[in-house]
Design an enzyme around this catalytic site. Sequence first.
Site, PDB file in Angstrom:
ATOM      1  N   GLY A  99       0.818  -1.209   0.000  1.00  0.00           N
ATOM      2  CA  GLY A  99       0.000   0.000   0.000  1.00  0.00           C
ATOM      3  C   GLY A  99       0.849   1.255   0.000  1.00  0.00           C
ATOM      4  O   GLY A  99       0.417   2.304  -0.515  1.00  0.00           O
ATOM      5  N   GLU A 102       1.568   1.844  -3.452  1.00  0.00           N
ATOM      6  CA  GLU A 102       0.328   2.277  -4.118  1.00  0.00           C
ATOM      7  C   GLU A 102       0.093   3.773  -3.873  1.00  0.00           C
ATOM      8  O   GLU A 102      -0.227   4.525  -4.795  1.00  0.00           O
ATOM      9  CB  GLU A 102      -0.852   1.421  -3.637  1.00  0.00           C
TER      10      GLU A 102
END
Length: 720
Positions: A99, A102
């Site tokens: 993440g 991301e």
Amino acid sequence: MVDYRTQGQIAILEVNNPPVNALSIHVRKGLDDGISRAVRDPSVKAVIVIGKGRTFSSGADIKEFNKPQEGPRLTMVGKKLEESDKPVVAAIHGTCLGGGLEIALFCHYRIAVKSARVGFPEVLLGILPGAAGTQRLPRVTDVAVAMEMISTGKHVPAPKALEYGILDKIVQGDLLEEAVKFAKSVMGKPVQPCRLSDQPVKGADRLVQVFDAAMRQVKQRQRGFMAPVVCLKAVRSAAELPYNEGLLRENTLFTELMSSSQCAALRYAFFAERAAQRWQLPSGASAANTKPVPVKSTGVIGAGTMGQGIAICLLRVDYPVILVEQNQKLLDKGVEMIQLAFKDAVRRKLMTEDAMRHCMSNISPTVDMQQLANVDLVIEAVYENVALKQDIFRKLDVICKPSAVLCTNTSTISIDIIASATKRPGSVVGTHFFAPAHIMRLLENVYSKDTSAQAVATVMDLGKKIGKVSVLVKTCHGFVANRMFHHQGQEAALMLEEGALPEHIDKVMEDFGMSIGPMKVSDLSGVDIGWRIRHEVAKMEGVELTSQTRFFRGERYCTLPDKLYELGRLGRKTGKGWYRYEKPGGRVAMVDDEVTNLIKKHSAEMGIERRGISTQEIQERILYPAINEGFRILEEGVAAKPEDIDVIWWYGFSFPRYMGGPMFHASQVGLSKVYERICYYHQNFPYSSHWVPSDLLRKLASAPSPVPISQWMSYSQSKL
Ligand SMILES: C/C=C(\C)C(=O)SCCNC(=O)CCNC(=O)[C@H](O)C(C)(C)COP(=O)(O)OP(=O)(O)OC[C@H]1O[C@@H](n2cnc3c(N)ncnc32)[C@H](O)[C@@H]1OP(=O)(O)O
């Protein structure tokens, strides 16, 4: 969790969630609020996202995985970052994973220090990057690179990430200062060309070839493991669908993986591995309160296969090694083999010639044990013989300095027995390496009734330094690994005389997920190892094992492995064992009629009528004795927790991590079912002690509802 401040016209969002800036609910909320505030503030012209402490971000908070999602979702936070008209710069140091990457890919620019690493390790948790990672990575870099990164989970060093186009710049000096300079340089520029959701997938014209090649590789490397296959499908959808539809597809595939038993097993594995490092002794001494002895110099006794491997492990991380053998010929051979292993590493580009020369210059071969007088730590690695090991430790006691830690690489002999040969049993500790010692990651460290906390801390620390995963266990015959594995070997041999063949047993276990079956493992580690151990135990008990032996220590005994040994079929090293190999040391296992005939003849001699043995029976008879023994090991406190046993099986015996290890597997099957099957086999095979059900297993199996693995130990002392 996210500190907001401004520096001139720049807003700085600093993630502050020690130790690794996991994207927990408060971090997501902080980023969400922070970007809204920066967008609203007319004096802000650019935004920097940066991490405080040792890293940018290690990704989603894995502890939140089995809780209901609260707070803003990562994709929503990312969308806000991307939609900002003010340029957003991710400033990366340490690791930028999952993440975290991301989030960085939602930013318009990414700069990093040279030592940073980026990656999508979600696959190692049995999932895929589900916050648009599978859709955005192939838009910033080539689809082939995206498939490789996402399906392997490998970390990519910053210079490579720059080459791939994932990073815009590598900076030197203070990261925040550089980020501010960078942000100023892009202030006022349109951000639209930097929004990845608007970009085409790179290399989409080669999609089919790239996908097929990647899928072939994944299936070959990771038989039975779902996540890499699904990861590839998700990246493929990025090239086949418009961005928003791709996101929906990613989400469907993500949900499928997240609810799988493989994902549950891998999440368990992530925390189990870290928990194993938090060792504790019955005295209360622990990793948290004990300092290791500083180790600057080492010795290894025995230049045979294990000694060579151990010396390589030490030399690779710059420890000087005094290598001791009993005569010059064996010593020269050992040094030559070490040199060959390093040359092989150079040939495979795993090290440079210079590094090899440096390693070899750190080795001092000798036949004189007195040379060990000043080493900080010595590892004995001679063959498995109690008298020989005791003799060596008696000598070490006289020769070594008082602070030295004295380690033995025994694979079965109780450390109490070896330590009793010295007047300093507190300094004696087991360091059980697995063959080949320079390759296998497991280090089973073993404490005796007298081993000091400092000696334990030293070998646990040593394990980390030489790149091993160390697990601490209490001494007993065979410790955890071999004590459990031994029963598999016994049961496999018994199935052979009842009707199975080595290739059947291996196929069933390989289909189950083991990278190689137990008969191939026996060939790899050496048929002579088991023979020596069995005969050593028999000798200690004043028994002679012969081809006529049917019972040993009151148990059914199968002489087939002894017969194989007597034929000189010692495994891969002699080019034949349970299989035939292309050459001594070969790797390609081929079914050998000589072995088939030997097994059939043996059954006839024993008066056993051979029968077909089902897949279920093979699987249960290989796994359940080990699991039953695992419960006994817990009962006796030999392992402190089931997680430690599972870590030993991933790294010592290549048990598929995505199945969680034998103890986790038992919890998935259901302990009452496992218990019932063990009772069944106990009834059918009353002369095998490994089928006598463990008391702890019985207690857990009869609990009114399934007991979570984290609570098993609370039953070990209960009176139920
Ligand atoms: C959907 C899913 C999404 C969007 C994801 O992002 S899934 C998560 C993807 N990220 C990872 O898988 C990274 C996991 N972490 C690591 O690989 C490593 O921890 C590290 C490389 C980031 C750091 O390694 P190291 O320096 O050796 O430190 P430790 O591994 O010992 O970790 C320190 C403590 O932090 C805990 N930790 C680490 N990462 C996470 C995380 N993502 N979530 C929750 N907790 C995490 C780890 O358990 C250690 O805790 P203790 O054992 O000290 O209690």
